[in-house]
Design a protein around this motif. Structure first.
Motif, PDB file in Angstrom:
ATOM      1  N   ARG A 373     -23.861 -82.940  77.953  1.00  0.00           N
ATOM      2  CA  ARG A 373     -22.611 -82.173  77.948  1.00  0.00           C
ATOM      3  C   ARG A 373     -22.745 -80.911  77.088  1.00  0.00           C
ATOM      4  O   ARG A 373     -22.283 -79.832  77.472  1.00  0.00           O
ATOM      5  CB  ARG A 373     -21.461 -83.058  77.441  1.00  0.00           C
ATOM      6  N   ALA A 374     -23.368 -81.068  75.933  1.00  0.00           N
ATOM      7  CA  ALA A 374     -23.543 -79.909  75.051  1.00  0.00           C
ATOM      8  C   ALA A 374     -24.463 -78.868  75.685  1.00  0.00           C
ATOM      9  O   ALA A 374     -24.260 -77.659  75.523  1.00  0.00           O
ATOM     10  CB  ALA A 374     -24.107 -80.364  73.704  1.00  0.00           C
ATOM     11  N   SER A 377     -22.539 -76.882  78.252  1.00  0.00           N
ATOM     12  CA  SER A 377     -21.702 -75.905  77.550  1.00  0.00           C
ATOM     13  C   SER A 377     -22.529 -74.716  77.080  1.00  0.00           C
ATOM     14  O   SER A 377     -22.078 -73.566  77.132  1.00  0.00           O
ATOM     15  CB  SER A 377     -21.012 -76.566  76.349  1.00  0.00           C
ATOM     16  N   ARG A 380     -23.048 -72.402  80.017  1.00  0.00           N
ATOM     17  CA  ARG A 380     -21.875 -71.574  80.285  1.00  0.00           C
ATOM     18  C   ARG A 380     -21.726 -70.478  79.222  1.00  0.00           C
ATOM     19  O   ARG A 380     -21.432 -69.316  79.538  1.00  0.00           O
ATOM     20  CB  ARG A 380     -20.623 -72.458  80.329  1.00  0.00           C
ATOM     21  N   ASN A 381     -21.959 -70.825  77.976  1.00  0.00           N
ATOM     22  CA  ASN A 381     -21.855 -69.824  76.904  1.00  0.00           C
ATOM     23  C   ASN A 381     -22.914 -68.738  77.038  1.00  0.00           C
ATOM     24  O   ASN A 381     -22.678 -67.574  76.713  1.00  0.00           O
ATOM     25  CB  ASN A 381     -21.984 -70.501  75.538  1.00  0.00           C
ATOM     26  N   GLU A 425     -13.643 -84.818  80.321  1.00  0.00           N
ATOM     27  CA  GLU A 425     -13.743 -83.556  79.590  1.00  0.00           C
ATOM     28  C   GLU A 425     -12.943 -82.477  80.300  1.00  0.00           C
ATOM     29  O   GLU A 425     -13.066 -82.273  81.508  1.00  0.00           O
ATOM     30  CB  GLU A 425     -15.208 -83.126  79.478  1.00  0.00           C
ATOM     31  N   CYS A 428     -12.862 -75.578  80.278  1.00  0.00           N
ATOM     32  CA  CYS A 428     -12.420 -74.386  79.539  1.00  0.00           C
ATOM     33  C   CYS A 428     -12.703 -73.159  80.398  1.00  0.00           C
ATOM     34  O   CYS A 428     -13.857 -72.778  80.590  1.00  0.00           O
ATOM     35  CB  CYS A 428     -13.176 -74.289  78.204  1.00  0.00           C
ATOM     36  N   HIS A 451     -15.927 -77.707  86.911  1.00  0.00           N
ATOM     37  CA  HIS A 451     -16.782 -76.992  85.964  1.00  0.00           C
ATOM     38  C   HIS A 451     -17.538 -75.857  86.654  1.00  0.00           C
ATOM     39  O   HIS A 451     -17.737 -74.790  86.056  1.00  0.00           O
ATOM     40  CB  HIS A 451     -17.753 -77.960  85.292  1.00  0.00           C
TER      41      HIS A 451
END
Length: 666
Positions: A373-374, A377, A380-381, A425, A428, A451
């Protein structure tokens, strides 16, 4: 005297009955493979009472002579075998049984000598000590035999039908890579059966040796030899599978190319080791040691520690490293194989003393999920934070676009796993305005869909920022058109992505890149086409004569065309269909106006003043967007260019469309 003879008769009769009963007892024991605890206690008690019962002096001497004789025979067998240095696995069944029977006889002799009346003569004690020395020699020899059998008679097996390949092998930012549809992943076989890790004919031999050594109070020595040999075999097997014994520090120091290979190999090793090797190892331990209580499970636990340590050490090092986006697919592969094998791990280590292993694997599965999951992320970042300061001069598809689209296309191969990991989750959305414009949220979507839908608005916003770095306004729109078209093509070409984003998203994106194409045409050709329009002059000004004015306008237009040609032949549109459509649209816009101008002033402009005919320009437009800058000579080059006639050769544009385009231009 008569009284003594009378008393001897019943004694002999009793002895005869005892011998007969003993024969029946031994026969029954041979037929019963597994005695109950009560039966064992009764027989042991009987043996103890017989051996501790005081013997008649004459009978004691006779017993000692018989024991001495049997001991000599057994000792000779063992010493002859010791001198020959032959190994049990090299001999036939008769020779093996003869040696083991001799060892059993020595043990029985020791037990008999030790439980009879305390040593009354020195010779009896010497015989006892000699028998113990021979037994110790035999035990050491049998320990070596165990190592020899397990070493020489081991068998290795690798399921050849199992193939492992990640959908995202060698995924690196800035490179195009094949997606899962291009490189299908072979599904590994999920059904496993125990195989023979040593020659099947040696199993009974090992069991016989184990029984002899356990009966002689040398069970720990047997287990030591057995566990040591099987550990070595497992170490050799793991090395054969390419699993290196690396420390966590060494793993963290590996380059990504090497680490990605090791991750793929870890997945393969995990399947093979937990899928069939440990099952086979446990089966071997049970076959050999099951009748000796907890020794079987203890031996299996000790043997398997090496593989468990190797597997967990590597995976722990992975989750200790940085969350590089390209690691996600390898981590998802690791998660999938571990989740699939958890049931098997639970079965392998079901005993209470193995609970720590079960807990460690379960806990690590959770850690792998958190790391996945991290890492997503971080992916995406990384899209949002990729601020490249180097302008993409030719306006083609940016490496970030191809990377992201291939990344999310490949991610669809992990839909089931992704949906489990991201079930709870929240998504965002970094660009809510773009999401609101492009996405339809009426229908429920899976976690993966939600997502992925949050990714493309971020990518598009980043591309818009990158377009600002381009100097030419027209090139900005070529750049955005190319990249949005690439995104649409990727979505349309994948059933998974098309299902995720939907047809409405595709229609909106097509409208976007068509809008960029329209703006490009206006920005690029407005100034050039202004030369072909009639312009008014203020009263009193010295306006040029109509013939001179027409020639000047034609010359200015050709110069403007040459400048555009020189620049935009170096620009690139990778999609051949899109490139041809824009060439046709350019030709419709430019050639129509130029033909109309020449027709209107055919009396004012002689052929020698016409640098390019309309057919020349139509052919030259085909050089646009090929990615190689070209220049045109300033001399009259009429009819030096092959004629293609885009209008007549491209059926996608009807006469009505052509007329509509002509009405829009001077």
């Amino acid at each position: 005297m008569g009284e003594r003879v009378a008393s001897d008769v019943p004694s002999r009769e009793i002895e005869r009955h005892l011998l007969a009963a003993a024969e029946h007892l031994f026969m029954a024991m041979d037929e019963c493979a597994d005695l109950s605890g009560d039966a064992r206690r009764v027989i042991s008690d009987l043996q103890s009472r017989l051996l501790t019962k005081p013997m008649h002096p004459g009978r004691r001497e006779e017993f000692f002579r018989e024991t001495e004789e049997r001991l000599k025979q057994s000792e000779k067998v063992i010493m002859d075998w010791e001198a020959s240095r032959l190994m049990i696995c090299e001999l036939g069944e008769a020779e093996r049984n003869g040696y083991l029977d001799a060892v059993v006889e020595i043990r029985r002799s020791i037990e008999s000598l030790g439980k009879v009346d305390p040593f009354r003569i020195v010779k009896q004690k010497e015989t006892f000590l000699r028998a113990e020395r021979v037994l110790e020699m035999a035990m050491s020899r049998l320990e070596e035999e165990v190592k020899c059998i397990l070493g020489r008679c081991k068998q290795t097996y690798e399921p050849r039908s199992m193939s492992f390949r990640s959908p995202a092998d060698n995924l690196v930012f800035g490179e195009s890579f094949s997606s899962v549809e291009d490189n299908p992943v072979d599904s590994p076989r999920r059904e496993f059966e125990a195989v023979d890790l040593i020659r099947p004919d040696m199993i009974p031999v090992l069991k016989a040796i184990a029984k002899v050594m356990f009966d002689s109070d040398h069970g720990p020595e047997f287990c030591r030899a057995f566990i040591g040999a099987r550990r070595d075999a497992l170490h050799e097997y793991l090395a054969g599978l390419g699993m290196k014994q690396l420390s966590i520090e060494e793993i963290l120091g590996l380059d990504w190319d090497v680490l990605s290979h090791e991750i793929r190999n870890w997945v393969r090793v995990m399947w093979i080791v937990t899928g069939f090797y440990l099952v086979s190892e446990q089966n071997l331990c049970n076959q050999v040691l099951a009748e000796f209580g907890e020794f079987a499970s203890a031996a299996f636990l000790d043997i398997s520690k090496l593989s468990n340590l190797t597997i967990l050490n590597f995976s722990k090092a992975i989750v200790m490293s940085s969350h590089r986006p390209e690691k996600l697919f390898g981590v998802l592969n690791m998660y999938e194989v571990l989740a699939d094998r958890i049931i098997n791990i639970n079965a392998l280590f079901s005993e209470e003393e193995c609970s720590s292993i079960r807990i460690e694997f379960h806990d690590f599965l959770v850690v792998l999920g958190d790391y996945a999951r991290a890492t997503f992320s971080a992916f995406r970042n990384s899209i949002e934070s990729d601020h490249s300061h180097k302008p993409f001069m030719k306006g083609g598809v940016h490496p970030l676009t191809s990377y992201v689209m291939n990344y999310i296309k490949t991610l669809c191969a992990y839909r089931a796993t992704f949906d489990v990991l991201f079930r709870d989750e929240q998504v965002c959305f970094m660009c809510p305005s773009l999401v609101a414009e492009d996405m339809t949220e009426d229908e429920p979507t899976s976690p993966l869909d939600r997502h992925l839908q949050s990714i493309l608005p971020v990518l598009e916003a980043n591309l818009t920022e990158k377009s600002i770095l381009l100097d030419q306004h027209a090139l900005k729109h070529i750049f955005l058109m190319n990249n949005i078209c690439y995104m649409v093509d990727k979505v349309k070409g994948s059933d998974d992505l098309r299902c995720c984003f939907g047809n409405e998203w595709i229609r909106k994106q097509i409208a976007k890149y068509q809008q960029h194409a329209t703006i490009y045409l206006r920005v690029t050709w407005s100034c050039a086409l202004m030369n072909l329009r009639e312009s008014g002059y203020a009263p009193g000004s010295s306006a040029p004569k109509p013939r001179a004015r027409a020639r000047e306008k034609c010359r200015a237009f050709c110069l403007a065309f040459e400048e555009v040609y020189k620049l935009q032949t170096g620009w690139v549109i990778p999609n051949p269909q899109l490139r041809l459509e824009l060439q046709i649209a350019t030709s419709q816009k430019v050639i129509t106006g130029y033909r109309a101008f020449l027709g209107m002033h055919k009396m004012d402009i002689d052929d020698k003043y016409i640098k390019y005919t309309a057919d020349d320009l139509e052919s030259l437009i085909l050089d646009f967007f090929e990615g190689s800058n070209r220049s045109l000579p300033h001399a009259n080059s009429r009819r030096r260019y092959p004629q293609h006639h885009l209008f007549t050769n491209w059926p996608a544009f009807s006469n009505a469309q052509k007329a509509e385009n002509q009405r829009n231009f001077p």
